[in-house]
Structures are given as structure tokens and as C-alpha cells.
Design a protein around this motif. Structure first.
Motif, PDB file in Angstrom:
ATOM      1  N   ASN A 108       6.531  80.044  78.345  1.00  0.00           N
ATOM      2  CA  ASN A 108       6.931  80.594  77.101  1.00  0.00           C
ATOM      3  C   ASN A 108       5.813  81.355  76.276  1.00  0.00           C
ATOM      4  O   ASN A 108       6.160  82.637  75.852  1.00  0.00           O
ATOM      5  CB  ASN A 108       7.037  79.168  76.021  1.00  0.00           C
ATOM      6  N   THR A 109       4.401  80.910  76.544  1.00  0.00           N
ATOM      7  CA  THR A 109       3.177  81.717  76.188  1.00  0.00           C
ATOM      8  C   THR A 109       2.344  81.932  77.057  1.00  0.00           C
ATOM      9  O   THR A 109       1.383  82.700  76.806  1.00  0.00           O
ATOM     10  CB  THR A 109       2.788  80.854  75.121  1.00  0.00           C
ATOM     11  N   SER A 110       2.708  81.577  78.271  1.00  0.00           N
ATOM     12  CA  SER A 110       1.662  81.976  79.478  1.00  0.00           C
ATOM     13  C   SER A 110       2.256  82.467  80.724  1.00  0.00           C
ATOM     14  O   SER A 110       3.451  82.402  80.660  1.00  0.00           O
ATOM     15  CB  SER A 110       0.976  80.605  79.714  1.00  0.00           C
ATOM     16  N   ALA A 111       1.342  83.182  81.605  1.00  0.00           N
ATOM     17  CA  ALA A 111       1.863  83.785  82.823  1.00  0.00           C
ATOM     18  C   ALA A 111       0.878  83.345  83.960  1.00  0.00           C
ATOM     19  O   ALA A 111      -0.407  83.300  83.716  1.00  0.00           O
ATOM     20  CB  ALA A 111       1.842  85.265  82.873  1.00  0.00           C
ATOM     21  N   ASN A 116      -6.368  85.178  65.578  1.00  0.00           N
ATOM     22  CA  ASN A 116      -6.870  83.470  65.688  1.00  0.00           C
ATOM     23  C   ASN A 116      -6.861  83.146  67.012  1.00  0.00           C
ATOM     24  O   ASN A 116      -7.261  82.090  67.156  1.00  0.00           O
ATOM     25  CB  ASN A 116      -5.812  83.033  64.718  1.00  0.00           C
ATOM     26  N   GLN A 117      -6.491  83.810  68.151  1.00  0.00           N
ATOM     27  CA  GLN A 117      -6.310  83.561  69.271  1.00  0.00           C
ATOM     28  C   GLN A 117      -5.522  82.272  69.614  1.00  0.00           C
ATOM     29  O   GLN A 117      -5.606  81.525  70.501  1.00  0.00           O
ATOM     30  CB  GLN A 117      -7.816  83.198  69.979  1.00  0.00           C
ATOM     31  N   ARG A 118      -4.442  82.101  68.721  1.00  0.00           N
ATOM     32  CA  ARG A 118      -3.415  81.028  69.041  1.00  0.00           C
ATOM     33  C   ARG A 118      -2.393  81.593  69.839  1.00  0.00           C
ATOM     34  O   ARG A 118      -1.875  82.762  69.795  1.00  0.00           O
ATOM     35  CB  ARG A 118      -3.052  80.762  67.508  1.00  0.00           C
ATOM     36  N   PRO A 119      -1.716  80.856  70.601  1.00  0.00           N
ATOM     37  CA  PRO A 119      -0.810  81.115  71.556  1.00  0.00           C
ATOM     38  C   PRO A 119       0.591  81.546  70.769  1.00  0.00           C
ATOM     39  O   PRO A 119       0.830  81.119  69.800  1.00  0.00           O
ATOM     40  CB  PRO A 119      -0.464  79.871  72.458  1.00  0.00           C
ATOM     41  N   THR A 120       1.111  82.575  71.245  1.00  0.00           N
ATOM     42  CA  THR A 120       2.483  83.044  70.752  1.00  0.00           C
ATOM     43  C   THR A 120       3.358  83.711  72.090  1.00  0.00           C
ATOM     44  O   THR A 120       2.605  83.986  72.955  1.00  0.00           O
ATOM     45  CB  THR A 120       2.122  84.551  70.012  1.00  0.00           C
ATOM     46  N   PRO A 121       4.504  83.504  71.920  1.00  0.00           N
ATOM     47  CA  PRO A 121       5.520  83.835  72.837  1.00  0.00           C
ATOM     48  C   PRO A 121       5.373  85.122  73.448  1.00  0.00           C
ATOM     49  O   PRO A 121       4.992  86.027  72.914  1.00  0.00           O
ATOM     50  CB  PRO A 121       6.781  83.477  72.143  1.00  0.00           C
ATOM     51  N   VAL A 122       5.411  85.010  74.951  1.00  0.00           N
ATOM     52  CA  VAL A 122       5.040  86.242  75.645  1.00  0.00           C
ATOM     53  C   VAL A 122       6.488  87.166  75.223  1.00  0.00           C
ATOM     54  O   VAL A 122       7.516  86.828  75.090  1.00  0.00           O
ATOM     55  CB  VAL A 122       5.320  86.092  77.142  1.00  0.00           C
ATOM     56  N   PRO A 123       6.123  88.537  74.947  1.00  0.00           N
ATOM     57  CA  PRO A 123       7.120  89.329  74.553  1.00  0.00           C
ATOM     58  C   PRO A 123       8.386  89.505  75.469  1.00  0.00           C
ATOM     59  O   PRO A 123       7.889  89.443  76.679  1.00  0.00           O
ATOM     60  CB  PRO A 123       6.524  90.772  73.986  1.00  0.00           C
TER      61      PRO A 123
END
Length: 290
Positions: free
Chosen positions: A90-93, A120-127
Motif C-alpha cells: 500500500n505504501t511501500s515497495a 512530514n515524512q509520513r507514509p502515503t499510498p504508492v501512486p
């Protein structure tokens, strides 16, 4: 993983400064090797990192790196680093890497990158576009699209590449870079999967059967990734298809070896144009050479 399983491969030679007291590569340098390979991975995706991340609205941050050492590299070794994307969450690879000397695996690694808001370096969904690009690249699909067309169709985006390379980077005056031949030339434009223009060139008719290739420009971050050769081959093929028997060009002297590898040869002495040394070159078009 064997080396041939990695579509993206980087090569480097071990430097003396990377050797420790045991006369082998200091263990921490292998992470630098993987980081260098990740830069080449972005290049293989035809994504200029800064421009791409700005459009995607985030940054890729390294969250975790795990290395396993199997054998040591030594000063002077030529290494190949393979890198591939195994999975996108979701937010990582998750990336898998291998450092090889020949076919021998020296170091294997796993790197987890998180896509996050740089503010803010907060995770967000990978486009979705990036997710699709990772998946399709690993499946063997092309990361770029090449178009041939008229200035009216491609000129606006081609100008962006030429402005960045010739005017901003090389200091060529805009009035020299843009000329009246654009309107009648056949233009080539390479775009990446984000529809960003990354390379361009043009084919100008000089006389019946003779064309000139020029204004060859590749985004600075993507040079060495075969975009220039892809574009050059397309323009040469277009010239041959319309019946030309000769293609000429005025190569910047630093690019002469690139054109020689594509079958061009010097046709005159060096000269200076727009403050830069150039070499006139030509290639005869015959069926056997296309």
C-alpha cells in the motif's frame, strides 16, 4: 537469484578507497553499491527522480535494508549489481538486489522503500502510475514511448528538453538553438510513463536523398540509458524508409564515440559551433546496414 533474473543491472569497479584493513571491500560500502544501483533503476524506468517525485507528490524513503554476505570483493574487481522490485504494498515497495563478480553472488540484499509526503515524512499510498510502472517494467514492458511527428504536434514538449539541455546546461543562446528548420523537420520525442518528455531529436532534409540529424538531446539524469540510441535509430530508419541514401550530422565532439557505435564516421575536421567543438559525420544508408 542468478544474475540473468535481474532486468536492471549496473556495473562498477571496486576502488582502492573502498578497501579495509583486511584488503577486501569494507562491509558498509556494499550498501552504497545497492544505492547506486537504485539510481540506475530509476534511470531504467526513464524517471528523472526529482521531476518524477515532484509530479507524483511524494518521495521514496529507505525504511529497512538487510544484507547477507557470501564472499568478498577486492580492489579492482568489476562488479555487477542486479536490482528488481519484488512487491509493491500500500505504501511501500520491496526491492531485491544481488552483487555479483562474474556469475558469483557476493552479497544479497533486501531494501524496503516507503512512499511518503516529504513535508512530514509520513507514509502515503504508492501512486497507481508508479505501482503500474514497477510491475510492467519487471514484466519486460518498455518504460518509454517514442513518437515521430511534426513540430506542431511535438514542438512544445521537445522545446522543454532542448531548453534544459542546450540553453540551461550548455549555455547556448536561445536564438541559436531554435531556428526556422523546426517547422519542416521530422521530430522524434521520447516520453516516460508519466508523459514527461525526456529526449528529442530531429531529421532535416538537406537535398534529395540526403538528411541531417540534429538537436539530439537527452535529459541529463537519463543519459547512458540508451534513450539517445533508441531515438537515433528511429530517425535513421525514417530517413531510409523515405528513400534517403545518406544521413549526416554535426556531432558535439564529446558524443563522437556514441555516433561511431551507430555506424557514423567522421567526414571532416573538427570545428567550433556555438562555442562547442563539433565533428561532421555521415552514414551511408544501405539495406545491409539497417
Amino acid at each position: 537469484m542468478p544474475l540473468q533474473d535481474y532486468r536492471c543491472q549496473s556495473r562498477l569497479r571496486v576502488r582502492w578507497a573502498e578497501i579495509d584493513m583486511q584488503r577486501i571491500v569494507f562491509n558498509a560500502h556494499y550498501l552504497t553499491y545497492f544505492d547506486t544501483a537504485m539510481t540506475d533503476y530509476w534511470r531504467a524506468l526513464a524517471l528523472p527522480y526529482d521531476d518524477a517525485m515532484q509530479q507524483l507528490g511524494g518521495e521514496m524513503y529507505l525504511k529497512k535494508a538487510t544484507l547477507e554476505y557470501h564472499a568478498s570483493a577486492r580492489e579492482g574487481d568489476m562488479l555487477t549489481i542486479g536490482m528488481r522490485c519484488l512487491r509493491v504494498g500500500n505504501t511501500s515497495a520491496l526491492f531485491d538486489g544481488g552483487i555479483f563478480r562474474g556469475e558469483q553472488l557476493l552479497v544479497s540484499g533486501e531494501l524496503i522503500y516507503v512512499f511518503a509526503d516529504p513535508a512530514n515524512q509520513r507514509p502515503t499510498p504508492v501512486p497507481a502510475l508508479l505501482r503500474e510502472l514497477f510491475t510492467e517494467f519487471e514484466a519486460g514492458e518498455s518504460a518509454t514511448q517514442l513518437q515521430l511527428g511534426a513540430w506542431q504536434q511535438l514542438g512544445e514538449r521537445a522545446t522543454r528538453v532542448r531548453q534544459a539541455v542546450f540553453v540551461e546546461e550548455q549555455g547556448i543562446a536561445p536564438e541559436i538553438e531554435l531556428d526556422g528548420q523546426d517547422a519542416t523537420a521530422l521530430h522524434a520525442l521520447v516520453t516516460n510513463r508519466l508523459d514527461q518528455p525526456v529526449a528529442t531529436g530531429r531529421l532535416v532534409t538537406l537535398s534529395p536523398g540526403v538528411s541531417r540529424i540534429g538537436r539530439m538531446a537527452v535529459h541529463r539524469a537519463l543519459r547512458g540509458g540508451r534513450l539517445g540510441r533508441q531515438m537515433l535509430d528511429a530517425l535513421v530508419h525514417a530517413a531510409a524508409k523515405r528513400g534517403d541514401h545518406q544521413v549526416v550530422l554535426h556531432a558535439q565532439a564529446s558524443a563522437q564515440p556514441f555516433y561511431e557505435r551507430a555506424g557514423f564516421e567522421a567526414s571532416g575536421p573538427r570545428y567550433e559551433e556555438a562555442g562547442l567543438p563539433h565533428v561532421p559525420m555521415q552514414r551511408l544508408l544501405t539495406t545491409s546496414r539497417l
